[in-house]
Design a protein around this motif. Sequence first.
Motif, PDB file in Angstrom:
ATOM      1  N   GLY A  76       0.812  -1.214   0.000  1.00 54.47           N
ATOM      2  CA  GLY A  76       0.000   0.000   0.000  1.00 54.47           C
ATOM      3  C   GLY A  76       0.842   1.260   0.000  1.00 54.47           C
ATOM      4  N   LEU A  77       1.939   1.253   0.776  1.00 47.70           N
ATOM      5  CA  LEU A  77       2.827   2.410   0.797  1.00 47.70           C
ATOM      6  C   LEU A  77       3.485   2.621  -0.565  1.00 47.70           C
ATOM      7  N   GLY A  78       3.893   1.510  -1.215  1.00 45.62           N
ATOM      8  CA  GLY A  78       4.508   1.626  -2.530  1.00 45.62           C
ATOM      9  C   GLY A  78       3.554   2.195  -3.573  1.00 45.62           C
ATOM     10  N   VAL A  79       2.309   1.724  -3.567  1.00 41.77           N
ATOM     11  CA  VAL A  79       1.321   2.238  -4.515  1.00 41.77           C
ATOM     12  C   VAL A  79       1.038   3.710  -4.249  1.00 41.77           C
ATOM     13  N   TRP A  80       0.938   4.080  -2.981  1.00 48.16           N
ATOM     14  CA  TRP A  80       0.668   5.475  -2.634  1.00 48.16           C
ATOM     15  C   TRP A  80       1.794   6.397  -3.090  1.00 48.16           C
ATOM     16  N   LEU A  81       3.056   5.986  -2.847  1.00 45.40           N
ATOM     17  CA  LEU A  81       4.184   6.824  -3.231  1.00 45.40           C
ATOM     18  C   LEU A  81       4.362   6.891  -4.742  1.00 45.40           C
ATOM     19  N   PHE A  82       4.096   5.781  -5.443  1.00 46.09           N
ATOM     20  CA  PHE A  82       4.328   5.749  -6.886  1.00 46.09           C
ATOM     21  C   PHE A  82       3.239   6.473  -7.654  1.00 46.09           C
ATOM     22  N   ALA A  87      -6.200   6.648  -1.763  1.00 50.82           N
ATOM     23  CA  ALA A  87      -7.239   5.615  -1.851  1.00 50.82           C
ATOM     24  C   ALA A  87      -6.691   4.354  -2.513  1.00 50.82           C
ATOM     25  N   GLY A  88      -5.803   4.517  -3.523  1.00 48.17           N
ATOM     26  CA  GLY A  88      -5.198   3.349  -4.155  1.00 48.17           C
ATOM     27  C   GLY A  88      -4.359   2.545  -3.184  1.00 48.17           C
TER      28      GLY A  88
END
Length: 309
Positions: A76-82, A87-88
């Motif tokens: 989740g952290l990786g998707v948020w930062l990228f 929400a993603g």
Amino acid sequence: MTLTLNSLLAALAGLAAVGGLVVAVAGGVGWAPSTMVRRRSRLERKVRSFFVKDARTPTSWWARGQTRLVGSALAGLGVWLFTGWLAGGLVTVAVVIGLPWLLNTSGSGKGQIDKLEAVEEWVRRMSDIHTVGVSLEATIQRSLETVPKAIREEVRLLVSRQQAGWVPQDAYRAFADDLNDAVVDEVAALLILHVEDRGSGLSKAMRALAEALQHEVLARREVEADRQKPRTNDRWVTIFCLGIFGVTAFSGTYVEPYDTFAGQVVLVFVGVAFVLVKIWMRRMAIIEPAPRFLSSADRSGGRTAEETP
């Protein structure tokens, strides 16, 4: 030709689409993997031992609670930062945590069938143990040494209740309550009738009941095998959808509308709708069990054999 991120993502999306079509066609023609037992190689056994916690159970590494929580937080952290989508990231955390539920479509039917098969084996063994001069209670206690593992705890509780002085009828009803199956009620009813009328022929009746249980197990296994085909298709569709969602999330301009607040709300709505559809599909696959005919046991603890009139 220069290899760009967009071209790579497009190629992966095309491969995923082709793979989904192949799976859909295979499911439509009724293809199923071979049931022949294959001996695993040494390398395969080592890899499996790394990913599987216990060789006797199908609990893989991603199904363990702590590992799944850490993995979901990192994903989740990786998707948020990228992507910059809060929400993603939250949807990714929810997907990773619920991955065992999303991919596990087997339900509880197989476990109930295994228990019913164990009951059939237990009744057949008791028919061999029970002889003239041996009481039913002694037969059940002796069967505890060879009772199948699937119902060992239930039979152990039955023996403990007998030794604690429970009324036999209540002990057998409690045994049926523990297994919660209409067919097991027939076993408990036979034991209750023998308590009320200590006649001969119990071993013969047990053998006949074991034969009936065997036919019931075979019939349920056939039904479960037919239900497994759409469940397998459901699992592959879920994998395909998650793969497409993951690829499109990193496709650049295609998902720019999700950068807005309204887009984030839509993204959460899509995730919730996906889960609701999965729940709806599972509810459609649930078959209501046959109603039981034995009443529940008296578990008040105050009714013992000595106090029964």
